[in-house]
Structure formats: C-alpha cells, structure tokens
Design a protein around this motif. Structure first.
Motif, mmCIF file in Angstrom:
data_model
loop_
_atom_site.group_PDB
_atom_site.id
_atom_site.type_symbol
_atom_site.label_atom_id
_atom_site.label_comp_id
_atom_site.label_asym_id
_atom_site.label_seq_id
_atom_site.Cartn_x
_atom_site.Cartn_y
_atom_site.Cartn_z
ATOM 1 N N MET A 1 0.833 -1.206 0.000
ATOM 2 C CA MET A 1 0.000 0.000 0.000
ATOM 3 C C MET A 1 0.866 1.255 0.000
ATOM 4 O O MET A 1 2.066 1.203 0.274
ATOM 5 N N ASN A 2 0.248 2.384 -0.311
ATOM 6 C CA ASN A 2 0.958 3.659 -0.262
ATOM 7 C C ASN A 2 1.265 4.043 1.180
ATOM 8 O O ASN A 2 0.453 3.808 2.073
ATOM 9 N N ALA A 3 2.431 4.633 1.383
ATOM 10 C CA ALA A 3 2.810 5.086 2.721
ATOM 11 C C ALA A 3 1.899 6.230 3.150
ATOM 12 O O ALA A 3 1.630 7.146 2.374
ATOM 13 N N PHE A 4 1.410 6.155 4.388
ATOM 14 C CA PHE A 4 0.499 7.197 4.858
ATOM 15 C C PHE A 4 1.023 7.923 6.095
ATOM 16 O O PHE A 4 0.339 8.791 6.634
ATOM 17 N N ILE A 5 2.224 7.570 6.561
ATOM 18 C CA ILE A 5 2.823 8.281 7.690
ATOM 19 C C ILE A 5 3.392 9.604 7.179
ATOM 20 O O ILE A 5 4.160 9.625 6.211
ATOM 21 N N PHE A 6 3.065 10.686 7.812
ATOM 22 C CA PHE A 6 3.457 12.017 7.336
ATOM 23 C C PHE A 6 4.967 12.160 7.194
ATOM 24 O O PHE A 6 5.459 12.774 6.239
ATOM 25 N N ASP A 7 5.719 11.604 8.135
ATOM 26 C CA ASP A 7 7.179 11.746 8.114
ATOM 27 C C ASP A 7 7.822 11.153 6.873
ATOM 28 O O ASP A 7 8.957 11.497 6.528
#
Length: 207
Positions: free
Chosen positions: A104-110
């Motif tokens: 899946m696409n990364a969703f953590i803001f950092d």
C-alpha cells in the motif's frame, strides 16, 4: 505485490549473506532469524562508514549486491535455511498479508517530510556536514535510512525496507515457537508501508 515479494526475499538473502563470514559470533544456537539480524547490523555498519566518504549511489549498491552473492556461494549459505520451521500455512498466510499491507501507499506524514529526502541525500552525496543548519529534519539521519539508501536504486525503489523486517519477525516467531508475539502484528502493520525508523526499534528490541 509479486514484485514486492521478490524484492523482500532478495533483501533477506542479502542480509543473510552478510552474516555468513561472522557465523561464529553471538548465535550459538544458530537461530536463522538472528543470523539475518546479524547481517543487517554488518551491512548497516558498512554503509554507515561508506557514507562518510562517498554517496550510496547505484554503483555502491551493485557492489553490495555482488559481494552478497559472492559470500553466499563461498560460505554455502543454502545449507542452514530452516525449511521445516517456516513452511506452515499460517506462516505463508501472514507472509502474504504482510506483503499486501506493505504494497500500500505510505500514509505516515514523516515519510515525505524527511524520510525520503534524507534517503535521497544519502544516495546523491552521502553525509553532508552542517545540513542540519538548513533543515533540522535532515539532520536526524537514522541507520535505517542509511540501510534504505543501500537498496533504493536497485532492488527496493519503492522504499519498502520495513516489509522484510516484518518477515524477519515472523521467521523469528515461528522458528522459536513464540506465537503469542503475533498479537503485535496489527501494530507493526501501521509502519510496514513506510521506511519508518520506529518499526526496527520495536522489532529488534523484541528479538
């Protein structure tokens, strides 16, 4: 997802290969997952030192991968793989689930604020003295970012280093028969799709 499965197994192969010259260190029971972890430490140290002098570029990555293949052949790494301990249906199911979550696409803001910029700087320049004066976030270089920069131009362009780390955790759980630790997987899945530096702290500490 199939491409991700290939790359994660190749990364585990590279880590294991770098542990082979150090079989005599800190693993008298020959736990396979600990051998992989040992390889992570060895390769991280090599890349960390290299980044002081040059960039972790495509040429460096090709060299790292070539040496891994050479180590695997010289030390006959295929002889110690724990086939019997990790061939259960539950292990395979969790492996596929981990690969699915990791795809899946990364969703953590950092991820986009400083993980990826830091990794790309290591790719292009290695360490840059004083960069923290321009951007404090870029001064927070982690050993995990250094290791990610060791693969992202070749076998891991999607920045999914945490996926093989979760697979390493699964190997450890099934190899040592500590399935109670599987209750932590939902927490780990939060970080799996991103090159987050938090996940290695959790998993390596547990192991």
């Amino acid at each position: 997802m199939l491409l991700l499965l290939f790359t994660l197994f190749f990364q585990l192969f590279v880590f294991y290969s770098y542990s082979l010259p150090f079989r005599f260190l800190y693993n008298s029971k020959k736990i396979f997952s600990l051998e992989i972890l040992k390889g992570i430490i060895v390769l991280s140290t090599v890349s960390l030192i290299t980044a002081f002098f040059t960039s972790l570029s495509l040429k460096y990555e090709i060299t790292i991968l070539s040496v891994a293949i050479l180590f695997f052949i010289l030390f006959k790494g295929w002889k110690e793989f724990p086939y019997e301990k990790i061939k259960s249906k539950l292990f395979i199911l969790l492996l596929l689930l981990t690969a699915f979550v990791g795809s899946m696409n990364a969703f953590i803001f950092d991820t986009f604020s400083y993980y990826l910029p830091t990794i790309k700087i290591l790719d292009n320049y290695g360490y840059i003295n004083g960069i923290v004066n321009l951007d404090f976030n870029l001064g927070q270089t982690s050993i995990w970012h250094i290791l990610q920069a060791t693969f992202n131009n070749t076998i891991d362009p999607a920045y999914k280093l945490n996926v093989p780390l979760v697979i390493l955790f699964l190997i450890y759980v099934f190899e040592t028969d500590r399935k109670i630790l599987l209750l932590l997987l939902p927490v780990f899945f939060i970080f799996t799709a991103s090159p987050s530096t938090d996940l290695p702290i959790y998993i390596i500490t547990i192991i």
